[in-house]
Design a protein around this motif. Structure first.
Motif, mmCIF file in Angstrom:
data_model
loop_
_atom_site.group_PDB
_atom_site.id
_atom_site.type_symbol
_atom_site.label_atom_id
_atom_site.label_comp_id
_atom_site.label_asym_id
_atom_site.label_seq_id
_atom_site.Cartn_x
_atom_site.Cartn_y
_atom_site.Cartn_z
ATOM 1 N N GLN A 63 -24.103 -28.002 27.647
ATOM 2 C CA GLN A 63 -24.954 -29.527 27.473
ATOM 3 C C GLN A 63 -24.037 -30.320 26.506
ATOM 4 O O GLN A 63 -23.755 -31.664 26.752
ATOM 5 C CB GLN A 63 -26.280 -29.263 26.683
ATOM 6 C CG GLN A 63 -26.890 -30.725 26.753
ATOM 7 C CD GLN A 63 -27.312 -31.296 28.030
ATOM 8 O OE1 GLN A 63 -27.866 -30.679 29.027
ATOM 9 N NE2 GLN A 63 -26.867 -32.586 28.125
ATOM 10 N N GLU A 64 -23.420 -29.567 25.569
ATOM 11 C CA GLU A 64 -22.348 -30.408 24.655
ATOM 12 C C GLU A 64 -21.248 -30.963 25.508
ATOM 13 O O GLU A 64 -20.808 -32.047 25.469
ATOM 14 C CB GLU A 64 -21.995 -29.676 23.406
ATOM 15 C CG GLU A 64 -21.029 -30.371 22.373
ATOM 16 C CD GLU A 64 -20.555 -29.340 21.660
ATOM 17 O OE1 GLU A 64 -19.475 -29.687 20.774
ATOM 18 O OE2 GLU A 64 -21.146 -28.381 21.327
ATOM 19 N N ASP A 67 -22.109 -33.679 27.929
ATOM 20 C CA ASP A 67 -22.506 -34.999 27.057
ATOM 21 C C ASP A 67 -21.143 -35.621 26.818
ATOM 22 O O ASP A 67 -21.092 -36.810 26.875
ATOM 23 C CB ASP A 67 -23.180 -34.736 25.677
ATOM 24 C CG ASP A 67 -24.687 -34.358 25.726
ATOM 25 O OD1 ASP A 67 -25.155 -34.676 27.089
ATOM 26 O OD2 ASP A 67 -25.168 -33.779 25.077
ATOM 27 N N LYS A 68 -20.063 -34.990 26.478
ATOM 28 C CA LYS A 68 -18.660 -35.377 26.428
ATOM 29 C C LYS A 68 -18.283 -35.997 27.431
ATOM 30 O O LYS A 68 -17.612 -37.304 27.440
ATOM 31 C CB LYS A 68 -17.780 -34.482 26.064
ATOM 32 C CG LYS A 68 -17.913 -34.005 24.546
ATOM 33 C CD LYS A 68 -17.039 -32.674 24.153
ATOM 34 C CE LYS A 68 -17.055 -32.337 22.567
ATOM 35 N NZ LYS A 68 -16.399 -31.420 22.316
ATOM 36 N N LYS A 70 -20.040 -37.175 29.688
ATOM 37 C CA LYS A 70 -20.859 -38.624 30.314
ATOM 38 C C LYS A 70 -20.166 -39.808 29.515
ATOM 39 O O LYS A 70 -20.490 -40.810 30.063
ATOM 40 C CB LYS A 70 -22.242 -38.350 29.859
ATOM 41 C CG LYS A 70 -23.316 -37.449 30.597
ATOM 42 C CD LYS A 70 -24.626 -37.307 29.935
ATOM 43 C CE LYS A 70 -25.530 -36.636 30.742
ATOM 44 N NZ LYS A 70 -26.741 -36.387 30.184
ATOM 45 N N GLN A 71 -19.267 -39.724 28.577
ATOM 46 C CA GLN A 71 -18.998 -40.895 27.946
ATOM 47 C C GLN A 71 -17.763 -41.477 28.677
ATOM 48 O O GLN A 71 -16.903 -42.488 28.332
ATOM 49 C CB GLN A 71 -18.325 -40.340 26.503
ATOM 50 C CG GLN A 71 -19.517 -39.921 25.543
ATOM 51 C CD GLN A 71 -18.988 -39.094 24.243
ATOM 52 O OE1 GLN A 71 -17.713 -39.536 24.139
ATOM 53 N NE2 GLN A 71 -19.682 -38.208 23.834
ATOM 54 N N TYR A 75 -17.838 -40.381 34.973
ATOM 55 C CA TYR A 75 -19.464 -40.135 35.182
ATOM 56 C C TYR A 75 -20.178 -41.522 34.973
ATOM 57 O O TYR A 75 -21.056 -41.726 35.850
ATOM 58 C CB TYR A 75 -20.084 -39.372 33.737
ATOM 59 C CG TYR A 75 -21.595 -39.468 33.818
ATOM 60 C CD1 TYR A 75 -22.157 -38.275 34.539
ATOM 61 C CD2 TYR A 75 -22.326 -40.275 33.014
ATOM 62 C CE1 TYR A 75 -23.601 -38.394 34.479
ATOM 63 C CE2 TYR A 75 -23.563 -40.177 33.134
ATOM 64 C CZ TYR A 75 -24.438 -39.304 33.711
ATOM 65 O OH TYR A 75 -25.676 -39.367 33.623
ATOM 66 N N LEU A 84 -26.913 -31.290 35.194
ATOM 67 C CA LEU A 84 -25.887 -30.239 34.594
ATOM 68 C C LEU A 84 -25.416 -29.277 35.492
ATOM 69 O O LEU A 84 -24.377 -28.861 35.515
ATOM 70 C CB LEU A 84 -26.653 -29.505 33.355
ATOM 71 C CG LEU A 84 -26.143 -28.424 32.510
ATOM 72 C CD1 LEU A 84 -24.808 -29.254 31.927
ATOM 73 C CD2 LEU A 84 -26.875 -27.748 31.537
#
Length: 344
Positions: A63-64, A67-68, A70-71, A75, A84
């Motif tokens: 997940q971490e 999340d990176k 997604k920045q 994405y 995921l």
């Protein structure tokens, strides 16, 4: 006599190791094509040369990492809403590509040191091995430089950097094969009359691969799914429309695909001409095999290239087409080595 026989045995050992490395690099090039075609190349947004060999372990780590991702633009502009599980599928292509690159480095460096320490490397070969090692290190840096170009605003890597990355990988592969051929096959007493022609053809095949890199980097292969016409005409409208004109060769989709096709037609004719002239001039040992392999690889590559266009670039066939280009270069290198160095 015994010392000479022993050195020949060592030469075969080193050549076998180089051929193994070249085979793995061939696989790396294929995997790189699959990574690009599945849109996976920008899934790893960090470059960790050492720790990057360890994938995310556990749900929290995944997940971490997600999340990176997604920045970044891919994405936000292309894959927004991806879950995921979808991220894991694209991540693994790029992860395996990077890990295989590191494994190639180990596979090359450790035996190189072993052979050197045992005194098995023929005089004049060690500098060539160091050049290959340094080229491999540069390839890793160039790969990250390529990825970075797609992490800024436009979620696509630069076609210039992608082509450079592909070109260096193929150059490493080709040089490695040539060194192995030198060790495996004895030097003849002279050069075949078509030796220079064969070298020129090999260079043209390499340039053709670079042309294919531009097609891949600009997605020009999707522009015209027809053959032999491009749309409704053999010469499509809008060629070389950019200003300055030369920029069209690198950035205009129509021009890039047209040039790639014309390059293919040129190579098709020149390869058959080389084979015909070589057979007329008389071929050395292995010459008939070399020319036969060259023509077989050429015809297969042409068939795969046309099929890739007509079927609108399916992933499996596009990857095979990229592999076919490297196989054609392999055949051209072998034919060139026979005519340049093995002719008697």
């Amino acid at each position: 006599m015994l010392a000479n026989q022993r050195q020949q045995d060592y030469d075969r050992q080193i050549a076998s190791w180089l051929l193994l490395c070249a085979a793995v690099i061939f696989g790396m090039i294929m995997l790189g094509g699959a990574t690009r075609l599945t849109g996976s190349g920008l899934s790893m947004v960090e470059w960790k040369p050492l720790m990057g060999v360890i994938p995310p372990l556990g749900q929290e780590a995944w997940q971490e990492t997600f999340d990176k991702y997604k920045q970044y633009p891919e994405y936000l502009k292309v894959n927004r809403g991806m879950d995921l599980d979808g991220f894991k599928s694209i991540f693994m292509y790029e992860y395996l590509h990077r890990v295989l690159g590191r494994l190639i480095g180990v596979l090359f460096f450790v035996p190189m040191v072993f052979f050197a320490m045992k005194g098995r490397v023929r005089a004049g070969v060690m500098p060539k091995l160091w050049i290959l090692f340094l080229m491999g290190g540069l390839q890793g840096l160039l790969g990250w430089f390529m990825v970075k170009s797609g992490l800024v605003d436009n979620p696509r890597v630069s076609q210039y950097r992608l082509t450079s990355h592909l070109g260096l990988a193929v150059a490493i592969y080709a040089y490695m094969l040539w060194v192995a051929f030198d060790l495996l096959f004895p030097q003849g007493k002279g050069r075949h009359p078509q030796a220079t022609y064969s070298r020129v053809l090999t260079i043209l095949v390499y340039l053709m691969i670079l042309s294919g890199g531009l097609v891949a980097g600009t997605r020009a292969g999707f522009a015209y799914s027809t053959w032999p016409l491009m749309g409704t005409s053999f010469v499509p409208p809008g060629l070389y429309a950019l200003d300055p004109v030369w920029l069209s060769m690198f950035e205009d989709i129509t021009t890039i695909q047209f040039n790639h096709r014309m390059f293919a037609y040129l190579l098709f004719g020149l390869a058959h001409l080389l084979a015909w002239r070589s057979w007329r001039s008389g071929l050395p040992a292995r010459g008939g095999l070399a020319m036969g392999l060259l023509l077989v690889a050429l015809w297969l590559q042409v068939i795969m290239g046309i099929s890739t266009l007509l079927l609108h670039v399916p992933v499996w066939l596009a990857v095979a087409h990229q592999g076919g280009a490297v196989a054609l270069l392999t055949a051209a290198l072998f034919a060139s080595h026979v005519l340049v160095k093995q002719s008697s």
